[in-house]
Scaffold this motif. Sequence first.
Motif, PDB file in Angstrom:
ATOM      1  N   GLY A   1      -2.394  32.879 -19.063  1.00 48.04           N
ATOM      2  CA  GLY A   1      -3.033  31.786 -18.225  1.00 48.04           C
ATOM      3  C   GLY A   1      -3.162  31.946 -16.624  1.00 48.04           C
ATOM      4  N   CYS A   2      -2.938  31.100 -15.985  1.00 45.55           N
ATOM      5  CA  CYS A   2      -2.994  31.140 -14.316  1.00 45.55           C
ATOM      6  C   CYS A   2      -2.460  29.746 -13.992  1.00 45.55           C
ATOM      7  CB  CYS A   2      -4.281  31.642 -13.992  1.00 45.55           C
ATOM      8  SG  CYS A   2      -4.406  31.434 -12.190  1.00 45.55           S
ATOM      9  N   SER A   3      -1.618  29.786 -13.123  1.00 45.66           N
ATOM     10  CA  SER A   3      -0.958  28.392 -12.448  1.00 45.66           C
ATOM     11  C   SER A   3      -2.264  27.775 -11.735  1.00 45.66           C
ATOM     12  CB  SER A   3       0.297  28.405 -11.670  1.00 45.66           C
ATOM     13  OG  SER A   3      -0.099  29.303 -10.574  1.00 45.66           O
ATOM     14  N   LEU A   4      -2.915  28.483 -11.264  1.00 45.37           N
ATOM     15  CA  LEU A   4      -4.229  27.982 -10.547  1.00 45.37           C
ATOM     16  C   LEU A   4      -5.170  27.248 -11.554  1.00 45.37           C
ATOM     17  CD1 LEU A   4      -4.873  30.411  -7.509  1.00 45.37           C
ATOM     18  CD2 LEU A   4      -4.426  27.931  -7.245  1.00 45.37           C
ATOM     19  N   ALA A   5      -5.430  28.190 -12.346  1.00 42.56           N
ATOM     20  CA  ALA A   5      -6.422  27.445 -13.374  1.00 42.56           C
ATOM     21  C   ALA A   5      -5.787  26.316 -14.262  1.00 42.56           C
ATOM     22  CB  ALA A   5      -6.836  28.523 -14.425  1.00 42.56           C
TER      23      ALA A   5
ATOM     24  N   VAL B   1     -12.642  31.298  -8.845  1.00 42.68           N
ATOM     25  CA  VAL B   1     -12.954  31.706 -10.072  1.00 42.68           C
ATOM     26  C   VAL B   1     -11.762  31.368 -10.756  1.00 42.68           C
ATOM     27  CG1 VAL B   1     -12.143  34.266  -9.358  1.00 42.68           C
ATOM     28  CG2 VAL B   1     -14.051  33.858 -11.288  1.00 42.68           C
ATOM     29  N   ASN B   2     -10.543  31.414 -10.485  1.00 41.58           N
ATOM     30  CA  ASN B   2      -9.331  31.214 -11.084  1.00 41.58           C
ATOM     31  C   ASN B   2      -9.196  29.699 -11.599  1.00 41.58           C
ATOM     32  OD1 ASN B   2      -8.919  33.219  -9.306  1.00 41.58           O
ATOM     33  ND2 ASN B   2      -6.632  33.108  -9.605  1.00 41.58           N
ATOM     34  N   THR B   3     -10.296  29.363 -12.438  1.00 42.91           N
ATOM     35  CA  THR B   3     -10.432  28.110 -13.013  1.00 42.91           C
ATOM     36  C   THR B   3     -10.998  28.193 -14.336  1.00 42.91           C
ATOM     37  OG1 THR B   3     -12.403  27.813 -11.798  1.00 42.91           O
ATOM     38  CG2 THR B   3     -10.631  26.704 -11.075  1.00 42.91           C
TER      39      THR B   3
ATOM     40  N   THR C   1      -1.814  25.731  -6.553  1.00 41.46           N
ATOM     41  CA  THR C   1      -1.139  27.230  -5.707  1.00 41.46           C
ATOM     42  C   THR C   1      -0.845  28.188  -6.881  1.00 41.46           C
ATOM     43  OG1 THR C   1       1.154  26.264  -6.313  1.00 41.46           O
ATOM     44  CG2 THR C   1       0.320  25.746  -3.952  1.00 41.46           C
ATOM     45  N   CYS C   2      -0.664  29.304  -6.445  1.00 39.64           N
ATOM     46  CA  CYS C   2      -0.395  30.594  -7.195  1.00 39.64           C
ATOM     47  C   CYS C   2       1.077  30.476  -7.203  1.00 39.64           C
ATOM     48  CB  CYS C   2      -1.213  31.762  -6.792  1.00 39.64           C
ATOM     49  SG  CYS C   2      -0.286  33.216  -7.435  1.00 39.64           S
ATOM     50  N   GLU C   3       1.822  30.583  -8.509  1.00 36.45           N
ATOM     51  CA  GLU C   3       3.198  30.586  -8.695  1.00 36.45           C
ATOM     52  C   GLU C   3       3.691  31.925  -8.214  1.00 36.45           C
ATOM     53  OE1 GLU C   3       2.470  30.437 -13.146  1.00 36.45           O
ATOM     54  OE2 GLU C   3       4.206  31.421 -12.980  1.00 36.45           O
ATOM     55  N   VAL C   4       2.785  32.894  -7.916  1.00 31.03           N
ATOM     56  CA  VAL C   4       3.307  34.185  -7.585  1.00 31.03           C
ATOM     57  C   VAL C   4       3.409  34.172  -6.145  1.00 31.03           C
ATOM     58  CG1 VAL C   4       3.006  36.640  -7.649  1.00 31.03           C
ATOM     59  CG2 VAL C   4       2.707  35.483  -9.779  1.00 31.03           C
ATOM     60  N   HIS C   5       2.139  33.891  -5.774  1.00 32.70           N
ATOM     61  CA  HIS C   5       1.997  34.196  -3.990  1.00 32.70           C
ATOM     62  C   HIS C   5       2.689  33.284  -3.384  1.00 32.70           C
ATOM     63  CE1 HIS C   5      -1.340  36.799  -5.787  1.00 32.70           C
ATOM     64  NE2 HIS C   5      -0.958  37.444  -4.550  1.00 32.70           N
TER      65      HIS C   5
ATOM     66  N   PRO D   1      -4.943  36.261   0.238  1.00 32.28           N
ATOM     67  CA  PRO D   1      -5.225  34.743   0.656  1.00 32.28           C
ATOM     68  C   PRO D   1      -4.472  33.719  -0.192  1.00 32.28           C
ATOM     69  CG  PRO D   1      -7.231  35.625   0.236  1.00 32.28           C
ATOM     70  CD  PRO D   1      -6.133  36.632  -0.190  1.00 32.28           C
ATOM     71  N   GLU D   2      -3.790  33.962  -1.132  1.00 31.74           N
ATOM     72  CA  GLU D   2      -3.246  32.879  -2.007  1.00 31.74           C
ATOM     73  C   GLU D   2      -1.741  32.631  -1.489  1.00 31.74           C
ATOM     74  OE1 GLU D   2      -3.408  34.336  -5.997  1.00 31.74           O
ATOM     75  OE2 GLU D   2      -5.395  33.977  -6.180  1.00 31.74           O
ATOM     76  N   CYS D   3      -1.429  33.614  -0.543  1.00 31.80           N
ATOM     77  CA  CYS D   3      -0.045  33.140  -0.003  1.00 31.80           C
ATOM     78  C   CYS D   3      -0.111  32.193   0.848  1.00 31.80           C
ATOM     79  CB  CYS D   3       0.340  34.423   0.866  1.00 31.80           C
ATOM     80  SG  CYS D   3       0.525  35.741   0.019  1.00 31.80           S
TER      81      CYS D   3
ATOM     82  N   LEU E   1       6.090  39.751  -9.982  1.00 25.90           N
ATOM     83  CA  LEU E   1       5.196  39.868 -11.129  1.00 25.90           C
ATOM     84  C   LEU E   1       4.747  38.587 -11.630  1.00 25.90           C
ATOM     85  CD1 LEU E   1       7.408  42.344 -13.092  1.00 25.90           C
ATOM     86  CD2 LEU E   1       5.440  43.042 -11.544  1.00 25.90           C
ATOM     87  N   CYS E   2       3.362  38.666 -11.880  1.00 29.76           N
ATOM     88  CA  CYS E   2       2.531  37.621 -12.583  1.00 29.76           C
ATOM     89  C   CYS E   2       2.865  37.545 -14.181  1.00 29.76           C
ATOM     90  CB  CYS E   2       1.186  37.545 -12.398  1.00 29.76           C
ATOM     91  SG  CYS E   2       0.263  36.438 -13.119  1.00 29.76           S
ATOM     92  N   PRO E   3       3.665  36.716 -14.439  1.00 27.31           N
ATOM     93  CA  PRO E   3       4.111  36.452 -15.968  1.00 27.31           C
ATOM     94  C   PRO E   3       2.853  36.470 -16.955  1.00 27.31           C
ATOM     95  CG  PRO E   3       4.440  34.299 -15.006  1.00 27.31           C
ATOM     96  CD  PRO E   3       4.177  35.303 -13.822  1.00 27.31           C
TER      97      PRO E   3
HETATM   98 FE1  SF4 Z   1      -3.155  33.246 -11.454  1.00 24.17          FE
HETATM   99 FE2  SF4 Z   1      -1.246  33.900  -9.516  1.00 24.17          FE
HETATM  100 FE3  SF4 Z   1      -1.209  35.237 -11.836  1.00 24.17          FE
HETATM  101 FE4  SF4 Z   1      -3.271  35.483 -10.143  1.00 24.17          FE
HETATM  102  S1  SF4 Z   1      -1.012  36.023  -9.768  1.00 24.17           S
HETATM  103  S2  SF4 Z   1      -3.360  35.136 -12.325  1.00 24.17           S
HETATM  104  S3  SF4 Z   1      -3.532  33.529  -9.234  1.00 24.17           S
HETATM  105  S4  SF4 Z   1      -0.664  33.014 -11.478  1.00 24.17           S
END
Ligand code: SF4
Length: 322
Positions: A107-111, A135-137, A192-196, A220-222, A278-280
């Motif tokens: 998945g993605c924390s933003l989505a 697009v992250n939705t 927010t993005c949990e990584v950036h 730019p997600e930082c 790392l993005c889990p």
């Molecule tokens: Fe989503 Fe952040 Fe992972 Fe990109 S890095 S997929 S924005 S959680």
Amino acid sequence: MPTAQEIYEQSLSGVYMPEHWAALAPLVDEINTLKRAKNAIILAHNYMTPDIFYGVADVVGDSLALAQKAAATDADIIVQAGVHFMAETSKLLCPDKTVLIPDLEAGCSLAASITADDVALIREKYPGAAVVTYVNTSAAVKAASDYCCTSGNALKIVESIPHEEIIFLPDAYLADFVAGKTAKTIRAWKGTCEVHERFTPADITKFRADFPGVVVLAHPECPPEVLAEVDYTGSTAQMQAYVERERPARVVLLTECSMSDNIAAANPDIEMVRTCQLCPHMKRITLPKILRSLKEGVHEVTIPDGVAVAARRAVQRMLELS
Ligand code: SF4
Ligand code: 13P
């Protein structure tokens, strides 16, 4: 298609020990053989690990490039080596093709930060505004929006549309980045993005102290206070292009760390300072799961017609404006 051994010698001998590659190579060869037999294509995001990025991907890039390539492919099957919203985007652009995601939990924390109902509520609050959605939705959120965008074209999309007031969803930091570069009024969401979001200005101070002369690039997600301290901000593909164009002797990318491994493999003369973020979700995609995906046809991505029509319109508008 080169063999796993040829790929290793060409790109990966500086990344994997021979014993490690010996374990990965049979998977790489089997995936590449199966891919050809099934007329499948693997679209891999820049955050994939080097075994996927160099070993089995047919197309690599940022979200924008992957969407553009998905729209143009004549393959019968698309395996998305990335996260779920990317697979949905491919399905929107290729409704008649089979789109597979090797792990449904990618998945993605933003989505996850916004629903279509949220979009409807915020629209009520700002009735004259256009909704530009990152697009992250999910496809459902795209369907509730007017335009889609990626990190690589967000400013361009905002500037290209006639509206002066824009609801920009869901990344608060990307919204802030765009707001700083346009005269239009930007209404943001709080995703927010949990990584950036983990990067801080103190990280940059430390990188500059520990690695004199290091050039600092960021996605730019930082957070804005981080972007205020960096030398360049861009999408994953834009950061890669910057490194390959400017060829800094020493560089750190404030983004997901596999991307640094991939750039390092192709540019051994550039010292890549690693951030180890790392993005889990991205890391759920592995060679064994890609192989299973191709063998068993799992997990097929589907989007209900009622959602797909409107979501496709938002994505296609973006591709036209790009
Ligand atoms: Fe989503 Fe952040 Fe992972 Fe990109 S890095 S997929 S924005 S959680
Ligand atoms: P890019 O479109 O810049 O590749 O970004 C996608 C993403 O998920 C960043 O975290």
